[in-house]
Design a protein around this motif. Sequence first.
Motif, PDB file in Angstrom:
ATOM      1  N   TYR A 609       0.857  -1.199   0.000  1.00  0.00           N
ATOM      2  CA  TYR A 609       0.000   0.000   0.000  1.00  0.00           C
ATOM      3  C   TYR A 609       0.874   1.224   0.000  1.00  0.00           C
ATOM      4  N   ALA A 610       0.485   2.248  -0.767  1.00  0.00           N
ATOM      5  CA  ALA A 610       1.089   3.577  -0.762  1.00  0.00           C
ATOM      6  C   ALA A 610      -0.020   4.552  -1.125  1.00  0.00           C
ATOM      7  N   GLY A 611      -0.405   5.375  -0.174  1.00  0.00           N
ATOM      8  CA  GLY A 611      -1.503   6.293  -0.431  1.00  0.00           C
ATOM      9  C   GLY A 611      -1.643   7.321   0.656  1.00  0.00           C
ATOM     10  N   GLU A 612      -2.524   8.226   0.425  1.00  0.00           N
ATOM     11  CA  GLU A 612      -2.740   9.344   1.351  1.00  0.00           C
ATOM     12  C   GLU A 612      -3.709   8.979   2.478  1.00  0.00           C
ATOM     13  N   THR A 613      -4.556   7.980   2.257  1.00  0.00           N
ATOM     14  CA  THR A 613      -5.575   7.616   3.247  1.00  0.00           C
ATOM     15  C   THR A 613      -4.937   6.926   4.434  1.00  0.00           C
ATOM     16  N   VAL A 614      -5.465   7.201   5.611  1.00  0.00           N
ATOM     17  CA  VAL A 614      -5.021   6.548   6.843  1.00  0.00           C
ATOM     18  C   VAL A 614      -5.812   5.265   6.973  1.00  0.00           C
ATOM     19  N   GLY A 615      -5.205   4.082   6.666  1.00  0.00           N
ATOM     20  CA  GLY A 615      -5.869   2.800   6.715  1.00  0.00           C
ATOM     21  C   GLY A 615      -5.864   2.148   5.356  1.00  0.00           C
ATOM     22  N   ALA A 616      -5.868   0.785   5.370  1.00  0.00           N
ATOM     23  CA  ALA A 616      -5.826   0.037   4.124  1.00  0.00           C
ATOM     24  C   ALA A 616      -6.581  -1.266   4.307  1.00  0.00           C
ATOM     25  N   GLU A 617      -7.134  -1.784   3.228  1.00  0.00           N
ATOM     26  CA  GLU A 617      -7.850  -3.050   3.216  1.00  0.00           C
ATOM     27  C   GLU A 617      -7.101  -4.019   2.299  1.00  0.00           C
ATOM     28  N   LEU A 618      -6.618  -5.104   2.877  1.00  0.00           N
ATOM     29  CA  LEU A 618      -5.849  -6.103   2.136  1.00  0.00           C
ATOM     30  C   LEU A 618      -6.766  -7.251   1.777  1.00  0.00           C
TER      31      LEU A 618
END
Length: 1291
Positions: A609-618
């Motif tokens: 993941y690489a992004g601006e949002t705080v949090g990720a869904e795998l």
Amino acid sequence: MVSLTMGPRVGLLSLTEHLEAPLLSKRTGSAPIADCTLEPMTSNTPSTTSEPEVCVVELAAGLPSVSALEPHSAVFSWQALERVPPGLTPVYAIELQQLESADSNPSSNWVSVYKGDALSCKVDELKSGRRYAVRLCVAAESSDSDSPDGGLEVRVANSDNVFFHTPATVPSAIQPPALAQRARNALKVTDPQNVLPPDALVSGTNPLIWSALQLKWNVPEDPGGVFELTYVLQVSPAPIGLEDRRAFQGFVEVYSGPERSFKVLRLQPGVRYTSRVQAINAMGEGPFSLCSAYTTQATVPAPPEVPQVQTASSTTLTLQWSPPPDNGSPIICYCLERDDGAGGDFSHVYAGPNTLHVVKGLRPGTQYRFRLRADNDEGKSMWSGTTTLSTGAAPPDSPVSLQVVTVGRTSATLAWRAPDDDGGSKVVAFEVELQAKSRAATTCMGPDWLKIFEGEAHACTINSLRPGCAYRVRVRARNGAGWGQWALPVDLTTAADAPEAPLSLQPASCFATTIVITWAPPRHDGGAKVHTYRMEMASADCLCGRCPHAMGAPQPHGAPPYPGAPPQQPQAGIQGYPGAPPPPPPHAAAGCAPHRPTLCPAHTPLAVYAGETVGAELRHLQPGCRYIFRVQAVNAQGASAWTDWAAGATTPDAPVTPGPPAVTGVAATALMLSWQVPPGQGAPVTHFTVEAAPLPAVPGVLLGPPGSVCIIGDPRVTSSLGFRLAYRGTVPACEVRGLEPYNAYAFRLCAHNDVGPSPWSLCAAAITAHAPPTCPQSLSAQAASSFKIVLCWAPPERDFGAPVMSYTVEAAPAPRPGRDGAKPGGGANAAWTHAYTGPACACAAEGLSPGRSYQFRVRAANGIGCGPFTPPLTATTLPAPPSAPGRPIVSARTSSGFRARWDEPEHTYGALVTSYVLELCVAGGVGEASGSAPGAWAVAYNGPEAAAKLSGLQPATRYLLRAAAVNAAGQGPFGEAEAVGTTLLPPQPPSQLEVAEVAEQQQAPSGSAAGSASWADLAAAETAAVSIVWQEPAAAAAHAGVLGYEVVAAPRPGSDVGCAPGGGVARMTVAGRRCEARLEGLALGCQYGVRVRAVGVDAAGHSGWTEEVAFATPAVQPDAEVSSPGGGGAAGAGGAAQRVAAGAKGAAKKLAKKQAATAAATAVSAAAACGSSDEAAATTTAAANGGQAGGRTRAKPTAAAARVAAAVTTVAAKTRRKPTLVERMVDETPPAVGRCTEVVVRCVFGPAWRRDHSRLLRIARSLFCWTLGLVVLAFAVYWVVSNQNRAGPGL
């Protein structure tokens, strides 16, 4: 001197035998002649001559004397009138008159205050101090029993007038003072009378306001005899200036004088004053009058006091004042004014009802003048005095030109200038405060203002700031009055730097193939916005075997093996489940703490993941696997450090979608299903759920054969079906019951494990087997006649795939409540009979009873079998006329009528009997042959009762009776006829009754065998006998023949029969047609009347009595003694008792009384032992008349013998028992009601109820009393125990 006045033809009358002194005294008073009134006395004795002669007697009343003289009462006494003729009674009257003056004479207006025969009286309600005249008036009245002879008239002159004075006294109470006028006035500051206190005078020209009341009153009703009165007026509360003169009860004297009105001055306005008045004469002070209260007229308020300062500031003053007197009208407003602070004009500040006001907008350190005024409905008061008030000093203004000179990553320099207005005092210090605006800075120093500098300098430097953070600064100045206002804050921001590491990295939620990772932004982004978050992921499993988390001890059983993993629960599944959860890590050592996750050297992290949002869904992860994660933040200045590794794991998933169930068995209302167990997806399958839904019928499409049909793969078809639960269990097979026969159903399957249910399988369609049809519809019944009911119905709603072949109808009589032992509508126990079988949907039930209710039910049959019956339907045939009532029963026959009753008809045929018709016809005379032809039938009775009383019939006539019942359907047939005849009329009375002979009779005692010797010396009794003859009544066809005669001889009124038995009445019955009789035992010396009547045969009754024939028995001879033979038995005993009582003397007399009592007891026993009332009466009469039937006795029996005879008669009367209430209810009620009552009584008391019911009723009453007593006792015990329980265990 006696003055005699004679009428016409008056002669000289001498009264010397009645009078000894002059009757008229000399007049001594000066009253005129008209005042002396002579009241004539008349006599009620009529005159014997043609012209009346009247003798007038004149008398004079004496002077009354006055004693016990009081102001309001006096006692009068006088001498009795003398020389009153016999038969006359003097009546005295006192007349009184009040005189206006001492020299006035009485008028004719006299008032009578007393009248009676006493010689003194007391007169009340006189007025004090008054002159009265009194006189005495006398009238001679005749008594009721004695009156003077001849025409004598008595005239009595009134006495002379007597004068007296009542003593004077104090005046009476006066009426309360009345209000004449209200007034209001203003009194200047002068007090010539020196009645006002010093503090009541005010300086200047302000007037003192007061009010006045004009009061008036009347003269007392009784001045006390003295007409020169002085009046004292008192009021409460005291007027102004008279407060120190208060008397009793708070009243103050304001006036004393002869006037009857006074104007009370110096009263407070609007105050309620109470007044009273008192009259005083020479005798003393009279009582005060009742109080009257009046309110004075209101006026403007008094000038208020100057306002006072409650609190003060540099720009405000809080003023407060006290309300002044309102002078009778409430204050509605206060007006407050002030000047401009420079001695100018006053201006309006406040107007309102409050006594507190805050004056705002003032200048600091300035003096102001204030004044106050009060207003009410009457007007405005004078202004109060002026007061001067000052405001205080003010702090300085805020500093100006606050600015940031230089800014670095951790420091900043500030500068400012002194305030323009120092508030009247020199500025001595400055204060600087700092507040963090950025979240990173707030975390370190908090959100509040922090003091960082205080001193006289106009600049300062702030150190220890965080890079890239925003701050806010402010400054203020202080002088002698205090700190001033803060200057406007200034914002500053330090230089930016790289961010810190993110926080709180952890798996938020774990699913079968997905893990959601969350973290928090870094505490400080370094002053530049974080534009990217980077995440790396790797497997948490150790491949090398040297990692700390692989070498460490596992968690206790049931605990998560790593942070974020779900708790491990014991699993139980179906045998053969493909795949099991991974085993726990080896190297178990209970009680060890978990190790921090680390990366195994054998694994290479993968950027996920690489992004601006705080949090990720795998996504797309493997279920049941463990993973580790780390993240870092990046901004324009660079990247932060990596976070520590965080662990997470995927969870088990629901089972795989199972295949559709297969149909293995078919029945009419059930289907057998089975299926294969699907994979568990990480958790074993625990149970299965099967749902079923009926498939809707397709118009024009017939169902195929029963069994499995197809698999429904289109979800649009199954989405609208109403599925319901059919099975839930662990076995992969089930039986679905409760289905409709020959109907299509869809079934679907779902598998469950600990995670949840799997998706629904495809639907399998199946058809149930055939079944018998349902019950027919719309069953109806219609009564066609009294014997026929027509039934109709509709085919069954469903035949379940097999057509209906026939219908079966069954009928049964409807049960009648209370008679057939069943409730209406209950067909379970009915005797059903076959009525019809065929393919038609209608039939007729014939051969039924009229007016009877029947139940019907129908069922249909097809090739499979017979369906259920319809619910029973009740129908009733049309009513018919009732059957014939019973044969009439005749009772109470007389010569003109009889009473007839009959039984109700056995069958009413569906309608209640409303009335009965009784017909009558003449069958012939009583003596005619029974076979003679009857006459025409006529209606003799028409009504609702089953009984009738017929009257007005011919005597000695034979009739035929028959009855018929009527209901709503009509009149039924007549019943069997009954022949009955009226009785003959009583015989006619005898005629030509005559007394043939009246003679004396002597009776000698005969005695009984045991006592004949003891009565040998008793004297014979003397009685009389009479012989009478009469003529037999003439024979008539309608009258009955003569069976015998009754003869009665009774004493005439006024005859003295002494103690003769039966009151001297002699009775005799003559049998046969003999027309003569001899009555014996009559009392001597009495007047008798004898009469005769005939007794008819066949209970025809008695004729009327003949006219009474009078005769007299011979007179009584004092020494006459007769003897006659006597009877025996009870009569002998009674005669012996009388002879003993009459003939014995001394000791023999006592023995005779004892023997008489013994004989009376024997007679009573004989009377009680009689079988009937007639025998008892005969025995009693024999016992009573025994003395006359045997032995020698005197003409009049003794009192003891009479008492013995009365006792015997009483005992004989008591032997005949009176009927009880139950017997009267049975015997005296109408026949129909009487029979019903007798049946109920027999059921309760038994066949011998006339003998036993009294005893049984007494037993029942005793049982009821005992039961009631036990119930009351139990209730009392329960009440006591309940109270003790409520009171608690301490009592």
